[in-house]
Scaffold this motif. Sequence first.
Motif, mmCIF file in Angstrom:
data_model
loop_
_atom_site.group_PDB
_atom_site.id
_atom_site.type_symbol
_atom_site.label_atom_id
_atom_site.label_comp_id
_atom_site.label_asym_id
_atom_site.label_seq_id
_atom_site.Cartn_x
_atom_site.Cartn_y
_atom_site.Cartn_z
ATOM 1 N N ILE A 103 10.142 -68.150 31.688
ATOM 2 C CA ILE A 103 11.143 -67.737 32.686
ATOM 3 C C ILE A 103 10.655 -68.111 34.092
ATOM 4 O O ILE A 103 9.500 -67.875 34.440
ATOM 5 C CB ILE A 103 11.405 -66.213 32.595
ATOM 6 N N LYS A 104 11.580 -68.689 34.877
ATOM 7 C CA LYS A 104 11.220 -69.120 36.244
ATOM 8 C C LYS A 104 11.876 -68.257 37.321
ATOM 9 O O LYS A 104 11.375 -68.169 38.441
ATOM 10 C CB LYS A 104 11.678 -70.578 36.468
ATOM 11 N N THR A 105 13.024 -67.645 36.974
ATOM 12 C CA THR A 105 13.765 -66.853 37.964
ATOM 13 C C THR A 105 14.216 -65.541 37.336
ATOM 14 O O THR A 105 14.749 -65.542 36.221
ATOM 15 C CB THR A 105 15.010 -67.622 38.468
ATOM 16 N N LEU A 106 14.023 -64.455 38.075
ATOM 17 C CA LEU A 106 14.407 -63.126 37.581
ATOM 18 C C LEU A 106 15.421 -62.497 38.528
ATOM 19 O O LEU A 106 15.199 -62.453 39.743
ATOM 20 C CB LEU A 106 13.159 -62.231 37.490
ATOM 21 N N PHE A 107 16.508 -62.009 37.950
ATOM 22 C CA PHE A 107 17.544 -61.317 38.715
ATOM 23 C C PHE A 107 17.486 -59.832 38.348
ATOM 24 O O PHE A 107 17.453 -59.502 37.156
ATOM 25 C CB PHE A 107 18.924 -61.897 38.381
ATOM 26 N N VAL A 108 17.469 -58.979 39.368
ATOM 27 C CA VAL A 108 17.394 -57.537 39.089
ATOM 28 C C VAL A 108 18.457 -56.787 39.887
ATOM 29 O O VAL A 108 18.883 -57.237 40.956
ATOM 30 C CB VAL A 108 16.006 -56.946 39.459
ATOM 31 N N SER A 109 18.857 -55.647 39.343
ATOM 32 C CA SER A 109 19.796 -54.804 40.089
ATOM 33 C C SER A 109 19.392 -53.353 39.927
ATOM 34 O O SER A 109 18.649 -52.997 39.013
ATOM 35 C CB SER A 109 21.220 -54.996 39.567
ATOM 36 N N ASN A 110 19.891 -52.539 40.831
ATOM 37 C CA ASN A 110 19.622 -51.097 40.748
ATOM 38 C C ASN A 110 20.641 -50.342 41.593
ATOM 39 O O ASN A 110 21.467 -50.941 42.282
ATOM 40 C CB ASN A 110 18.196 -50.778 41.225
ATOM 41 N N ALA A 111 20.529 -49.011 41.499
ATOM 42 C CA ALA A 111 21.334 -48.139 42.354
ATOM 43 C C ALA A 111 20.375 -47.439 43.314
ATOM 44 O O ALA A 111 19.212 -47.218 42.978
ATOM 45 C CB ALA A 111 22.061 -47.104 41.511
ATOM 46 N N SER A 112 20.861 -47.117 44.495
ATOM 47 C CA SER A 112 19.974 -46.478 45.464
ATOM 48 C C SER A 112 20.739 -45.576 46.423
ATOM 49 O O SER A 112 21.954 -45.679 46.562
ATOM 50 C CB SER A 112 19.237 -47.562 46.261
ATOM 51 N N GLY A 113 19.970 -44.710 47.072
ATOM 52 C CA GLY A 113 20.512 -43.905 48.158
ATOM 53 C C GLY A 113 20.138 -44.582 49.464
ATOM 54 O O GLY A 113 19.051 -45.151 49.579
ATOM 55 N N THR A 114 21.015 -44.555 50.432
ATOM 56 C CA THR A 114 20.715 -45.252 51.684
ATOM 57 C C THR A 114 20.206 -44.316 52.776
ATOM 58 O O THR A 114 20.662 -43.174 52.884
ATOM 59 C CB THR A 114 21.925 -46.038 52.224
ATOM 60 N N THR A 115 19.276 -44.843 53.550
ATOM 61 C CA THR A 115 18.780 -44.127 54.726
ATOM 62 C C THR A 115 19.310 -44.788 55.998
ATOM 63 O O THR A 115 18.954 -44.383 57.096
ATOM 64 C CB THR A 115 17.239 -44.165 54.752
ATOM 65 N N ASN A 116 20.144 -45.825 55.828
ATOM 66 C CA ASN A 116 20.646 -46.582 56.975
ATOM 67 C C ASN A 116 22.016 -46.042 57.398
ATOM 68 O O ASN A 116 22.966 -46.083 56.607
ATOM 69 C CB ASN A 116 20.739 -48.065 56.601
ATOM 70 N N PRO A 117 22.139 -45.558 58.627
ATOM 71 C CA PRO A 117 23.408 -44.958 59.060
ATOM 72 C C PRO A 117 24.578 -45.934 59.065
ATOM 73 O O PRO A 117 25.738 -45.511 59.108
ATOM 74 C CB PRO A 117 23.109 -44.459 60.485
ATOM 75 N N ASN A 118 24.308 -47.235 59.008
ATOM 76 C CA ASN A 118 25.401 -48.219 59.014
ATOM 77 C C ASN A 118 25.906 -48.586 57.624
ATOM 78 O O ASN A 118 26.821 -49.398 57.484
ATOM 79 C CB ASN A 118 24.942 -49.509 59.721
ATOM 80 N N TYR A 119 25.314 -48.017 56.596
ATOM 81 C CA TYR A 119 25.735 -48.323 55.221
ATOM 82 C C TYR A 119 26.697 -47.247 54.717
ATOM 83 O O TYR A 119 26.649 -46.101 55.144
ATOM 84 C CB TYR A 119 24.534 -48.347 54.265
ATOM 85 N N SER A 120 27.515 -47.642 53.719
ATOM 86 C CA SER A 120 28.452 -46.702 53.085
ATOM 87 C C SER A 120 28.266 -46.736 51.570
ATOM 88 O O SER A 120 27.758 -47.724 51.020
ATOM 89 C CB SER A 120 29.902 -47.096 53.374
ATOM 90 N N ILE A 121 28.749 -45.698 50.921
ATOM 91 C CA ILE A 121 28.737 -45.667 49.453
ATOM 92 C C ILE A 121 29.563 -46.840 48.931
ATOM 93 O O ILE A 121 30.645 -47.123 49.443
ATOM 94 C CB ILE A 121 29.277 -44.320 48.931
ATOM 95 N N GLY A 122 29.012 -47.535 47.940
ATOM 96 C CA GLY A 122 29.700 -48.689 47.363
ATOM 97 C C GLY A 122 29.258 -50.014 47.968
ATOM 98 O O GLY A 122 29.574 -51.078 47.434
#
Length: 269
Positions: A103-122
């Motif tokens: 394998i040469k390339t790995l794609f990953v995903s996750n869910a997280s809580g944000t600490t950045n006031p400019n981000y929104s759910i979703g």
Amino acid sequence: MLQTIQETATYLKSKMHTHPETAIILGTGLGSLVGEITDKHEIKYEDIPHFPVSTVEGHSGKLILGKLGGKDSLAMQGRFHYYEGYSMKEVTFPVRVMRELGIKTLFVSNASGTTNPNYSIGDLMIITDHINYFPEHPLRGKNIPYGPRFPDMSEAYDKELIRKADAIAAEIGVKVQHGVYLGTQGPTFETPSEYKLFRLFGADAVGMSTVPEVIVANHCGIRVFGISVITDIGVEGKIIEISHEDVQRAADAAQPQMTAIMRELIHRS
Ligand code: HPA
């Protein structure tokens, strides 16, 4: 350790008819990507020698081989979390096996809580860097000669893949954030004071996975792309009670956009 990894890889090679160079860890928010894999061949984790055994009955997980975005791929449905009781060697074992499989390339995903006031759910956040806040380092112990004893981490997330993902997001009209993911051991979500601390550290999002696998992938010379779906708010004054179900719901809602970006990125990678 090396021998164990090689034995697992030898077993898998005997079951594989393709030579994928692309792997995906299907974290929260990417479950539906499985539906896009064609020419599928599945191998249950419990049937793979030395693979970590699931702690949750009926949730054993599997490797899925097939074509995705026109590319031979290897997908992990189900990952191993540190909070489940696995050691870091177990959490990252599949990534080392990937290295042996080519394998040469790995794609990953996750869910997280944000600490950045400019981000929104979703919101989708392309991970540009991470902070390792786990209590055990995945590379602790005798160095496996896939990489140096003291690996560089100045570009843990491949810049070219980030550029391509940005272009795809713009083309399909999906807004993406860019930010730093901090990985904690869990299983608690953060207290308001912990979120505040992680913001001071420079984190934009906090979650319980990904960092160990990304460190090991980098050590192995596998390039990485990661994306996180923001499922809850850890910003002072805006924090509300959260459950696993809330996380799942928010991740499911963002799933079509996440899947669209990943599919096309794999195609162009
Ligand atoms: N903290 C840690 N892990 C998480 C969170 C969070 O707020 N949301 C989803 N996974």
